[in-house]
Design an enzyme around this catalytic site. Structure first.
Site, PDB file in Angstrom:
ATOM      1  N   GLU C 144      -6.100   5.467   5.235  1.00 54.39           N
ATOM      2  CA  GLU C 144      -6.065   4.012   5.387  1.00 54.39           C
ATOM      3  C   GLU C 144      -6.982   3.498   6.492  1.00 54.39           C
ATOM      4  OE1 GLU C 144      -1.946   2.977   5.775  1.00 54.39           O
ATOM      5  OE2 GLU C 144      -1.521   3.325   3.670  1.00 54.39           O
ATOM      6  N   GLU C 315      -0.604   5.966  -2.855  1.00 50.20           N
ATOM      7  CA  GLU C 315       0.758   5.738  -2.366  1.00 50.20           C
ATOM      8  C   GLU C 315       1.341   4.579  -3.160  1.00 50.20           C
ATOM      9  OE1 GLU C 315       0.893   5.148   1.873  1.00 50.20           O
ATOM     10  OE2 GLU C 315      -0.388   6.874   2.300  1.00 50.20           O
TER      11      GLU C 315
HETATM   12 ZN   LIG Z   1       0.605   2.843   5.059  1.00 52.73          ZN
END
Ligand SMILES: [Zn+2]
Ligand SMILES: [Zn+2]
Ligand SMILES: [Zn+2]
Lengths: 634, 634, 634
Positions: C144, C315
């Site tokens: 991320e 995710e």
């Molecule tokens: Zn995260």
């Protein structure tokens, strides 16, 4: 007086080839003034000591030869990058302790002696070269003092200056401790060198400490300006000007103005409506493309006082700006209306900002009279029309109003330091009073509190004056007309203490503030005479005559003959009633104007200015939206 | 017990000539206690080591000779300016890394050993001089710990203390890493010296890290207080007191209170309503000049527990204050009402803050019993009336309530560290439960979670208890009456981890939190039994009996006999129903009181306290607005 | 393509004993991918240079032997504590000048060469050990990027890198001064070494300065990523992936994506609805437990472009999360619906985050497929059901859409630097256009602006494109279908200046922006053709054909044949009409979908995805709340 129009111009932004054509078009539009130079330091002195004036010589020549008169600015609001290396501690420091860095403008500390000397040096060099140049007929010193919250600095330099200033004022730490009441929380100082800036304290600092801190910084602005004014006064006979801003109160403009010949201000009606007028969203929606109907006028009247009668609009908004939260375009006609209103209030000149929209850097979304491609922007034609109208009209002679409001910068600082109610604000209070008078069709003078003679005024308002020296109280008590003092007037000594006997302690007026309430927005105390008190309500004791009281019988306005004390913040309805009653007693005719219409008298004419988005009918005339008209006074 | 009245006084603020007259008027008003000295360090020790006690000797004499008993404060909340030069690193540091500077009060770091030693020194000097003075009948240590967010400091000193504290607690970095779950984002430490304060991290720090950081700082407050208490206990037999604040939970008051004889707090009902009660604007408007009807009572009951039965109001608001966003005046009668309410809750003394309004420094807009010009302020007559009523009433004997709420400071820290829903707040949750009981006319005891014996209580509420040690769970399960545990109770281990088996893991109660939802304000889940769940809803699994469920059949309140678990935050309607049902089952009579009326029982009387702005009729009586009355209990 | 499911797993969080059982349950659920390792640096290298791979060897073995394919992460988002000692200046610095400290994650500065080398080292070590491991079938680099606002750093390191970057770009300070327009406020630089970060300036810095600052930081992310990609590409043939986030635009994802084989993103529909979708509270209430119906799809389409067709959800939210202001649970069915939607948009894999809820550290309130006690959480069964459905369905073949939106990261930076209207935001503009298309039942492709060939698209939208290089303008002008450009497209040069001739300067389209208004939320300009313009309105001049105009006759949409320019921000009604009209002209069938229903086409099927909280009827089917269904396309 014959008012003139002008424009702000940046020859350094454009190829030299276009200067002549620009100058020709300015003259053709009917502009006579052109302000230049105030941000050009890096072009004048690219390296320390390496001066380059030739381009400026040529620019002044080109403009002057086109028949324009030049206002030449000292470029001290934008020191070049090398200056920071030369004086690394010249940057102001924010309340968190961070230096406010290079990369925009106003990056200097008013307390810094080294930078002040650099400013005197560049002012002297400019004065020596252009002080007698026939095209340079006025000077501007620096640009928009205090803009971007630049008055106060928390630097080491400022703290040292503050300590010296305190030592001069109090002579001994003991005297300072007594004056500030430092015993309160064991805050006593043994030496001036122990005193710091009042930031980053655990809870609020002593208000007397902050008040002196604010006075010190105001004095630094005055000294900074005076240093340049002094050197220019020796080198030129042309008047010196500074361009102040709207609703910026961080230094005492009367003090700065005392060292200059002319006051001016930068009027951005639509930007200010959006970012600094306290009003409902309905009001802001209604006046979205016109600006607030009283905001400009208040500043016109204020800066007329700062300039002791001589004042300009140095920057007049011509179209959308870049800096407000939202930036709509002015309604067609407003660029003319705003300038006419300034002229009706006595402006000697109104200069549009700026000639051509800059396609680069911070203000690229700020309109000019020309677009970036040099095509006319909408305001150009309005300026031309206005120039013709002015030529046709001839002289405009200002006249003294019968109604005055006393205005005091230190009071603004005091109420900011100790609002007591979260929305108690000195400017907002004065603005309510000013608007109340204007809605009744009255022309207003704004006066400093040390105005020696008030006898020419029939009605004098003194709202929110922190401290009223005895002579001022005497002058108001001796007025033949009506004086309305309060709320919260004379409630502090010069040392920011509650005076004993208790306030307001007006001559022969038997009224004492026994207790003060600040009220949240949800509370409005109804008055027996109509309207309400909001925000602020003092409980008066004494035997003065009660003029206005709450429905529960608590006095709100009391008087002894012509001297009134107002013990609360009236809402618009209550205020209008109070002012109308006073005017009636004084034989001043009032009329409640249609929403958005305002009038302003000169010696021979009454001007009608319509801020509303629709035509209004008044005095037998219909005035179009965004239009101005006038009638001869009988 | 015979409750007494008192006042806070600052002889150092006034000319010595007026002390005697002030003392005479205090006694005449019926006051018996006078608190002095807590901010006077600079007057006691103007230079390091140069002690000047003579003025304090005389002040105590004057007050004592007028018949007043003195509470003498140690002045450690306001170290003088020279202290900062002596201990430059004694200032606390804010979360941004800036020292919080001199110029107001509470400018010290609880972790700083050097400053703590200075405090012990001045406390010892005061104790040696006044510990056996017959006029000095109580002592106050420091002033309002934690006020102005002064518990936590991000200083080097605090970080070093924290590392040692961690080393003591965990013995090895490996143990700490395991306890905190540092493996999660490779946050493992190899040495204690690597651990920092949990501020300025890129995203949220480990909650276990923050929890220990908060525990450490609470322990520092306890140690700081104990150091002074220890030296004073050796020098005086008079009781030691600290004055806590309202809704300040940053340190464990039970821990501090364990080292003192008496708890006290500073009660500012109108200021607190404005700045720290979570309520609708309608509610705040209704109680604008009275304060919230439950806020004071909750603190009375809490500090009664902190003082193990002995407690005072050390500062009672007498009129408008200076520090809330808006500062209206109390409705006439409230200065008496507030004090009566404290007395009904068992206060030994109520002292008004302050005797005379100070015309200078930070609190000049804070009312006193006298105005700055020494004329009586409205509260003076109310205090005198109350003194007469107290004299007439004679003894007041507290009684143990049948209903208790368990209160836990570490839970407040935990929910602040991990709210999960933006408005989940421990105090707000407890306050809702407390208000729910009070609206039913119940007197409430607040208890620490380690209260060894709960058997005297019929109904015990345990909302939001972060961690419930096994003995506590056993005590609640063994209760003969009803225990209501939850929401979010026992959901974390001491190491701030979710326990497995999953919470709430109450003895023999087959209920497991399978999933937790936090809900925005727009969502209210309706309950089949009436009312709603708001903010927080846990999904329970298991076979416990369902008492309350959502309209979609999700269990919200389950029980095994007397032991209940509540899996959500009930709104006022749902909570009232739950509490009424429990009381009915227990044979406790309840009655829904008129809005604004509250009752409180002592051993022999029921007091009726009317916070509402209009008269209310109840139990066959009409009680005026802002009035208090009482009936003998049968 | 046969889409697969997976899960994120942290073997280092759990006792080794449970790995095999976890792996077995994963496989049993139908998962085939397992992502591991991306936060495990402290377990791999507890001390500098002391590598410990054995546990990871065993973890990969256990997982692989259960039939799972491993995505192995480089752990560079979480450098261990010792790294900070080794590179004390590796921490990024916030805009206030404070280092962003150790204690959470992403605590590094993208500009720091020393840290970048450490990352290459650990990546190489991992690549050497696992690059040919048959179980490791994909790699994730870091985690991320940009999350927690970590792209931009105001460190000395970053400033030095920036100066070098500028020197490379401009070659001389004079060229930079000209490009930025530094003459504006005497902001010229004499050397690159004088240039600083654009923070802490007195007022806004030069937007050209900030734009280059933002470009520099984007380039640093690209370089950081490429350094690891380069070393891994040499050591493995498995595809490299990064997991991007939702609505994070601080770096150019197309540039990063160019160095990787697959794009992926982390999809948290309920968290994103709460914290990063601009919508009314009614909308947020309606979709509280489902997420916004277009937010995920937009990112799916965007990241499909970033991955040049290959993309994953790395995710997938399975239940309540811990980080949004409020965290409700997904409606039953959503964990399946979200994954199905991704698959309909072409995802190769969807991995749930995470396998088992961690009972410790920062994300303890973040749900997994298992609860902390290893019991199934609700999403586990939904994942299993989805796995069965996928197995039954067989291949899913993506298809190119007929409608495209051009997307440009630098435009997002530009509008953030110069919004001109407080709520003008590039993403919000694009999102409105995307939603407008989707509500009409259209499948959309999102494309980078340098897409060489647009000819396969019938309708191309180019909203808010800061700068449009000439080739792009030509491509759009040459489109056979319809191109709609604007608002505010092509209004700046690469140097952040207004181009002359004035924008939009589209080939052969006679339309010039004479003036621009930004409008507050209270203003909506009605259109003659229905709907309104909000927020932004450009005044066009020229003779292009007017398609849409305000009721007062001001052109809003103009065209020359297929090339349209849109001079304002249309509200939903106006936009829908404009898009429907264009589609009708193009022969693209549209249908206004029921609220909350969305469709997406693959080569052979149409998927129907119901985000609404109630069943909807459409195309002859009734689709349950939170359900997905599909039909074969004819
Ligand atoms: Zn995260
Ligand atoms: Zn300006
Ligand atoms: Zn206090």
């Amino acid at each position: 007086m014959k008012p003139a129009l002008g424009v702000c111009y940046y020859p350094e932004h454009w190829p030299e080839e276009v200067w002549a054509e620009d100058a020709r078009r300015m003259a053709e539009t009917g502009l006579t003034w052109v302000r230049i130079g105030e941000f050009a330091w890096s072009r004048l002195e690219a390296e320390p000591g390496k001066l380059t004036f030739d381009w400026l010589d040529r620019a002044i020549d080109v403009l002057g030869n086109a028949g324009l008169k030049v206002v030449l600015g000292t470029p001290t609001a934008t020191p070049p990058r090398w200056m920071i290396d030369k004086h690394p501690d010249m940057l102001a420091v924010d309340a968190q302790g961070n230096p406010r860095r290079f990369g925009s403008r106003r990056h200097y500390d008013f307390s810094h002696a080294g930078y002040r000397a650099e400013c005197v040096r560049i002012a002297r060099l400019l004065g020596e070269r252009y002080g007698r140049n026939p095209h340079v007929q006025a000077w501007q010193i620096d640009n928009e003092y205090a803009c971007h919250e630049t008055t106060v600095s928390f630097s080491r330099t400022a703290v040292e200056g503050f300590r010296n200033w305190l030592a001069q004022k109090y002579q001994s730490p003991e005297a300072l401790n007594r004056a500030w009441g430092n015993i309160f929380w064991s805050m006593d100082y043994a030496e001036f060198a122990e005193i710091d800036a009042p930031n980053l304290t655990v809870t609020e600092p002593n208000p007397a400490h902050v008040m002196d801190w604010r006075r010190y910084h105001s004095d630094m602005v005055v000294a900074f300006n005076k240093a340049q004014a002094d050197v220019l006064h020796r080198l030129t006979g042309a008047p010196l000007i500074h361009n102040y801003m709207g609703r910026i109160l961080e230094f005492d403009h009367f003090d700065v103005g005392a060292d200059l010949e002319i006051a001016s201000w930068d009027s951005y009606p639509i930007g200010f409506l959006s970012d600094r007028v306290d009003e409902t969203s309905e009001h802001k929606h209604r006046f979205l493309r016109q600006g607030d109907p009283d905001m400009q006028a208040l500043h016109h009247d204020l800066y007329r006082a700062v300039g002791r009668g001589r004042w300009w609009v140095m920057e007049q908004q011509p179209g959308p700006v870049n800096w407000a939260p939202y930036n709509p375009a002015p309604m067609p006609g407003m660029a003319r209306l705003w300038a006419w209103e300034a002229i009706a209030h006595g402006a000697e000149a109104v200069c549009y900002f700026r000639w051509r929209q800059a396609p680069f850097a911070q203000e690229q979304m700020h309109a000019g009279l020309l677009r970036p491609d040099s095509a006319p922007a909408p305001a150009l034609a309005e300026a031309a029309k206005l120039a013709e109208e002015l030529a046709a009209m001839g002289d405009i002679t200002p006249v003294q109003a019968r109604v005055a409001i006393l205005f005091d910068y230190p009071s603004a600082w005091a109420w900011e330091i100790q609002p007591q109610g979260a929305d108690f604000d000195y400017f907002a209070l004065v603005f309510d009073f000013y608007r109340g008078l204007r809605r009744l069709g009255l022309s207003v003078d704004i006066l400093p509190t040390d105005t020696p003679d008030l006898s020419a005024y029939k009605l004098v308002l003194a709202p929110g004056l922190f401290t009223m020296p005895a002579p001022l109280r005497e002058r108001l008590a001796a007025l033949e007309g009506i004086a309305i003092v309060g709320p919260r007037s004379n409630t502090r000594t010069e040392d920011f203490a509650i005076p004993v006997p208790l306030p307001p302690a007006l001559p022969d007026l038997d009224a004492t503030i026994a207790l003060t309430e600040s009220l949240p927005p949800s509370v409005a105390e109804p008055l027996a005479q109509g309207g309400h008190v909001i925000r602020w309500l003092e409980r008066l004791e004494g035997h003065a005559d009660v003029v206005v009281e709450t429905t529960s019988g608590q006095p709100v306005l009391v008087r002894r003959g012509p001297l009134h004390y107002l013990a609360g913040w009236p809402d618009a309805e209550a205020l209008s009633r109070i002012l109308q009653t006073a005017c009636k007693e004084l034989g001043i005719a009032t009329t409640l104007l249609p929403d958005g219409l305002r009038v302003r008298d000169t010696a021979t004419r009454r001007f009608y200015i319509n801020y509303s988005p629709e035509p209004v009918t008044h005095d037998g005339m219909t005035i179009a939206a965004a239009d101005v008209t006038w009638k001869d006074l009988p």
